[in-house]
Design a protein around this motif. Structure first.
Motif, PDB file in Angstrom:
ATOM      1  N   VAL A   4       1.006  -1.314  -0.152  1.00 57.10           N
ATOM      2  CA  VAL A   4       0.317  -0.066   0.170  1.00 57.10           C
ATOM      3  C   VAL A   4       0.912   1.046  -0.264  1.00 57.10           C
ATOM      4  O   VAL A   4       1.017   2.188  -0.378  1.00 57.10           O
ATOM      5  N   GLN A   8       0.492   4.131  -2.702  1.00 58.38           N
ATOM      6  CA  GLN A   8       0.645   5.699  -2.631  1.00 58.38           C
ATOM      7  C   GLN A   8       1.823   6.487  -3.283  1.00 58.38           C
ATOM      8  O   GLN A   8       1.522   7.488  -3.543  1.00 58.38           O
ATOM      9  N   VAL A 274      -2.506  -4.466  -6.130  1.00 54.35           N
ATOM     10  CA  VAL A 274      -1.140  -3.954  -5.009  1.00 54.35           C
ATOM     11  C   VAL A 274      -1.666  -4.414  -3.227  1.00 54.35           C
ATOM     12  O   VAL A 274      -3.161  -4.990  -3.502  1.00 54.35           O
ATOM     13  N   MET A 276      -3.799  -6.103  -0.912  1.00 55.38           N
ATOM     14  CA  MET A 276      -4.168  -5.256   0.620  1.00 55.38           C
ATOM     15  C   MET A 276      -5.764  -5.908   0.269  1.00 55.38           C
ATOM     16  O   MET A 276      -6.016  -6.917  -1.349  1.00 55.38           O
ATOM     17  N   CYS A 305     -10.304   2.913  -2.219  1.00 52.97           N
ATOM     18  CA  CYS A 305      -9.110   2.646  -3.058  1.00 52.97           C
ATOM     19  C   CYS A 305      -9.078   3.930  -3.400  1.00 52.97           C
ATOM     20  O   CYS A 305      -8.506   4.525  -3.192  1.00 52.97           O
TER      21      CYS A 305
END
Length: 400
Positions: A4, A8, A274, A276, A305
């Motif tokens: 994550v 980002q 990702v 997650m 998201c």
């Protein structure tokens, strides 16, 4: 697969702050200042009364007592917006309204409640200190003072300050225009009847609201069918009219999930997936320097998201100083299922009990259960290395 935090960081490196432009302050709410605001004048511009009462010379009231009141003659009445053309002399006073300019010769205001008025006279029964109930010139803002700094988020109080300074037009960071499209042959407009196999296009309205809540301008493209040429042409045209393209659906592994392929054909495909849950199939890329988000089609995954990746990018583009919401620490009030090896974001309800924050999950956590977001006021963040959570353990929560 990116973590994550890696995703980002990648996204934030790919986006830039929008250019400044000039707007009227009536249209500047939630914009970010692109200039320092230097006051052109004192605020207030003159000494004025903080109360309805009587403007007096404090020295005239020095010997006032309840048993021997001081008598003063009312020479005038000053309303807000008026200015006396003469001064007040010894033994005189002026009736005055809140906000009215203090007459020459007076230096304090006695409230109506503290005097006895008879015809054109008042009887003051207490001494009135010098400066009592007077708002001084420049006590709020001084001329040439830097009142608001570049980078300030304009809330209603800041808009009011700008108005008080007579600044109708200011330079702000331009709001990003976000082109928004939902993809999928299974989608119908929300006011159309459902035929077999169809679902209503809820994601577009959730995302539109999130975009507006973030202070950006949505440009709706409607529902795009699963046809490569039409999708590609729509995306190209949208990028010419917007600063960011956001799609939902069509980023997974299905035969008709075309968004990633189209993204690659019109721009640079940066990453997909990702590590997650929910929200693993997130696509991100750029075209002509403009970011493109391919959000998952499941409604919860789509909104999660947006919160984790699209919102920080839009905050940077808007000129905000803080891109991420502050994480809070809370105590779990129930067991929370979790597998090690991937980050998870459970929908939770955080509340304060005495001097501590506690949190529980909202119920079933499926990525298609949109009501889990309705019941939630936070995301419970469980990092990759964390396993199942027991009651009483500390967890991080991200406010929604």
């Amino acid at each position: 697969m990116l973590s994550v935090q890696e995703a980002q960081n990648w996204i934030l490196q790919a986006v830039n702050r929008m250019e400044p432009h000039t707007v009227h302050i009536a249209d500047a709410l939630r914009c970010v200042l692109a200039q320092d605001i230097v006051s052109p004048a004192d605020v207030p511009p003159f000494d004025n009364s903080a109360m309805d009462g009587y403007a007096v010379r404090s020295v005239d009231t020095a010997k006032a007592r309840s048993t021997s009141p001081v008598r003063l003659t009312i020479k005038a009445t000053v309303r807000a917006g008026d200015r006396l053309s003469f001064g007040i002399e010894k033994g005189e006073c002026s009736k005055i309204m809140t906000g009215a300019e203090i007459p020459d010769g007076t230096d304090s205001v006695v409230m109506i409640e503290d005097v006895e008025a008879k015809e054109n006279q008042i009887f003051v029964r207490i001494p009135v200190p010098k400066g009592k109930h007077i708002r001084r010139k420049g006590e709020d803002i001084r001329r040439s003072e830097v009142v608001l700094k570049s980078g300030t988020l304009l809330r209603p109080p800041e808009i009011g300050v700008l108005a008080s300074l007579g600044l109708a037009h200011i330079s702000v960071v331009r709001r990003p225009v976000v082109a928004l499209a939902t993809t999928g042959d299974e989608l119908v407009e929300i006011d159309e009847p459902l035929s077999p196999g169809k679902i209503r296009d809820s994601n577009r309205y959730s995302l539109r609201a999130l975009i507006m809540e973030t202070g950006c301008t949505p440009l709706e493209l409607g529902i795009i069918p699963d046809k490569r040429e039409e999708m590609e042409n729509t995306f190209k045209e949208a990028l010419q009219k917007s600063d960011l393209l956001m799609t939902t659906g069509g980023v997974s592994m299905g035969q008709y999930d075309l968004v990633r392929d189209v993204l690659s054909s019109i721009g640079k495909y940066e990453f997909w997936k990702v590590n997650m849950k929910p929200g693993k199939p997130l696509a991100f890329g750029t075209a002509d320097g403009k970011p493109i988000f391919g959000l998952p089609g499941n409604p919860v995954s789509c909104m999660v998201c947006f919160e984790l990746f699209a919102r920080p990018a839009l905050m940077k583009m808007r000129g905000e100083k803080k891109f991420f919401k502050e994480k809070l620490s809370a105590t779990a009030t129930c067991p929370i299922d979790k597998q090690k090896g991937r980050a998870e974001f459970k929908r939770g309800k955080v509340r304060r009990e005495e001097d501590t924050l506690v949190v529980d999950v909202t119920g079933p956590q499926g990525s298609g259960i949109l009501t889990s977001m309705v019941k939630a006021n936070c995301l419970v963040y469980l990092p990759e290395e964390v396993g199942p959570i027991s009651t009483g353990e500390k967890v991080s929560v991200i406010p929604l």
